[in-house]
Design an enzyme around this catalytic site. Structure first.
Site, PDB file in Angstrom:
ATOM      1  N   HIS A 164       0.852  -1.185   0.000  1.00 39.50           N
ATOM      2  CA  HIS A 164       0.000   0.000   0.000  1.00 39.50           C
ATOM      3  C   HIS A 164       0.888   1.235   0.000  1.00 39.50           C
ATOM      4  O   HIS A 164       0.668   2.175  -0.772  1.00 39.50           O
ATOM      5  CB  HIS A 164      -0.925  -0.024   1.223  1.00 39.50           C
ATOM      6  CG  HIS A 164      -1.816   1.166   1.336  1.00 39.50           C
ATOM      7  ND1 HIS A 164      -2.731   1.325   2.358  1.00 39.50           N
ATOM      8  CD2 HIS A 164      -1.927   2.291   0.584  1.00 39.50           C
ATOM      9  CE1 HIS A 164      -3.367   2.479   2.213  1.00 39.50           C
ATOM     10  NE2 HIS A 164      -2.889   3.095   1.149  1.00 39.50           N
TER      11      HIS A 164
ATOM     12  N   HIS B  14       3.486  10.474   0.314  1.00 38.62           N
ATOM     13  CA  HIS B  14       4.439   9.980   1.308  1.00 38.62           C
ATOM     14  C   HIS B  14       5.890  10.034   0.838  1.00 38.62           C
ATOM     15  O   HIS B  14       6.774  10.409   1.607  1.00 38.62           O
ATOM     16  CB  HIS B  14       4.080   8.539   1.694  1.00 38.62           C
ATOM     17  CG  HIS B  14       2.725   8.395   2.290  1.00 38.62           C
ATOM     18  ND1 HIS B  14       2.418   8.840   3.560  1.00 38.62           N
ATOM     19  CD2 HIS B  14       1.569   7.868   1.782  1.00 38.62           C
ATOM     20  CE1 HIS B  14       1.141   8.575   3.822  1.00 38.62           C
ATOM     21  NE2 HIS B  14       0.604   7.996   2.762  1.00 38.62           N
TER      22      HIS B  14
ATOM     23  N   GLU C 124       1.134   7.379  -3.858  1.00 44.19           N
ATOM     24  CA  GLU C 124       2.010   7.152  -2.706  1.00 44.19           C
ATOM     25  C   GLU C 124       3.259   8.018  -2.771  1.00 44.19           C
ATOM     26  O   GLU C 124       3.753   8.475  -1.737  1.00 44.19           O
ATOM     27  CB  GLU C 124       2.376   5.667  -2.610  1.00 44.19           C
ATOM     28  CG  GLU C 124       1.224   4.771  -2.196  1.00 44.19           C
ATOM     29  CD  GLU C 124       0.640   5.164  -0.844  1.00 44.19           C
ATOM     30  OE1 GLU C 124       1.416   5.247   0.122  1.00 44.19           O
ATOM     31  OE2 GLU C 124      -0.580   5.392  -0.764  1.00 44.19           O
TER      32      GLU C 124
END
Length: 243
Positions: free
Chosen positions: A94, A141, A137
């Protein structure tokens, strides 16, 4: 007789010299100089390659999603890369999330591009099965890791490969019912150094959703009480089977 004495003495001397040379013990030979020991040392073994070191955060959370659950909860054509009938993903990444001891950064300013080029993203599709997921992502992040795109996704793969799937997931040929605590225990048993306060098994709609595992910047397992509190509180959950 005296006139021959000198000749006789000289002859005896020569004979003695000949005898000494002919019958000299081998141990009296002059030794050859001993070869000097080389002062050169063998080449040093190369030091292990260091992992790219992120900055601006305290540790990572590796979130591994159970793909059959994701696909059962998100039907439709928007996830064909991951959920098409021909796909059989199990645990997938993930994300790898930079984390503070309390809270986490997100969507940070970065000199790196916002878009992940296909040359990088395509190489990750075996463990992150969607270019949309990969791009999301990175923007949310990866930009907070202090790393460039190549290093960030490289360390993401290394973190993924460090985790062993437990029996309930590696043998998920049919739907399994299990308690979150038992599934967490299986993760602990399968991964030496992983501690109860360093992992969270999460659930959604009564199904195993994902596992969140805390790691240092060197990808060693560590504790993270704040993340551990994300653990599923249901008594039992199901694990949808992998195709």
């Amino acid at each position: 007789m005296s006139r021959y004495a000198g000749f006789i003495a000289l002859a005896l001397l020569a004979l003695a010299a000949f005898a000494y040379t002919a019958f000299k013990p081998s141990g009296t030979s002059t030794p050859s100089p001993a070869p000097q020991e080389s002062t050169m040392l063998p080449p040093a073994a190369p030091s292990p390659a260091r992992l790219p070191q992120g900055t601006g955060f305290d540790f990572y959370v590796l979130a591994l999603s159970w793909s059959p659950t994701f696909c059962s909860l998100n039907p439709g054509g928007n996830n064909r890369d991951q959920c098409h009938a021909s796909k059989d993903y199990g645990l997938v990444v993930h994300g790898l999330w930079p984390q503070f001891e309390r809270g986490y950064p997100e969507s940070c300013a970065s000199d790196a591009p916002q878009r992940v080029p296909e040359s990088i993203g395509r190489a990750m599709l075996d463990i992150m099965p969607s270019m949309g997921l990969i791009g999301h992502e990175w923007r949310k992040h990866g930009t907070c890791s202090g790393l460039g795109q190549v290093d960030y996704f490289s360390i993401t793969r290394t973190a993924y490969e460090k985790v062993n799937a437990p029996p309930a997931l590696s043998n998920a040929g049919q739907e399994t019912r299990i308690s979150p605590e038992a599934l967490e225990k299986q993760f602990l048993d399968a991964n030496r150094g992983l501690e109860p306060l360093g992992i969270a098994v999460t659930c959604e709609d009564g199904k195993f959703e994902e596992v969140q595992i805390c790691m240092t910047k060197d990808l060693e397992f560590r504790t993270c009480p704040e993340v551990d509190r994300n653990s599923c509180r249901q008594r039992n959950i199901t694990i949808p089977p992998q195709r």
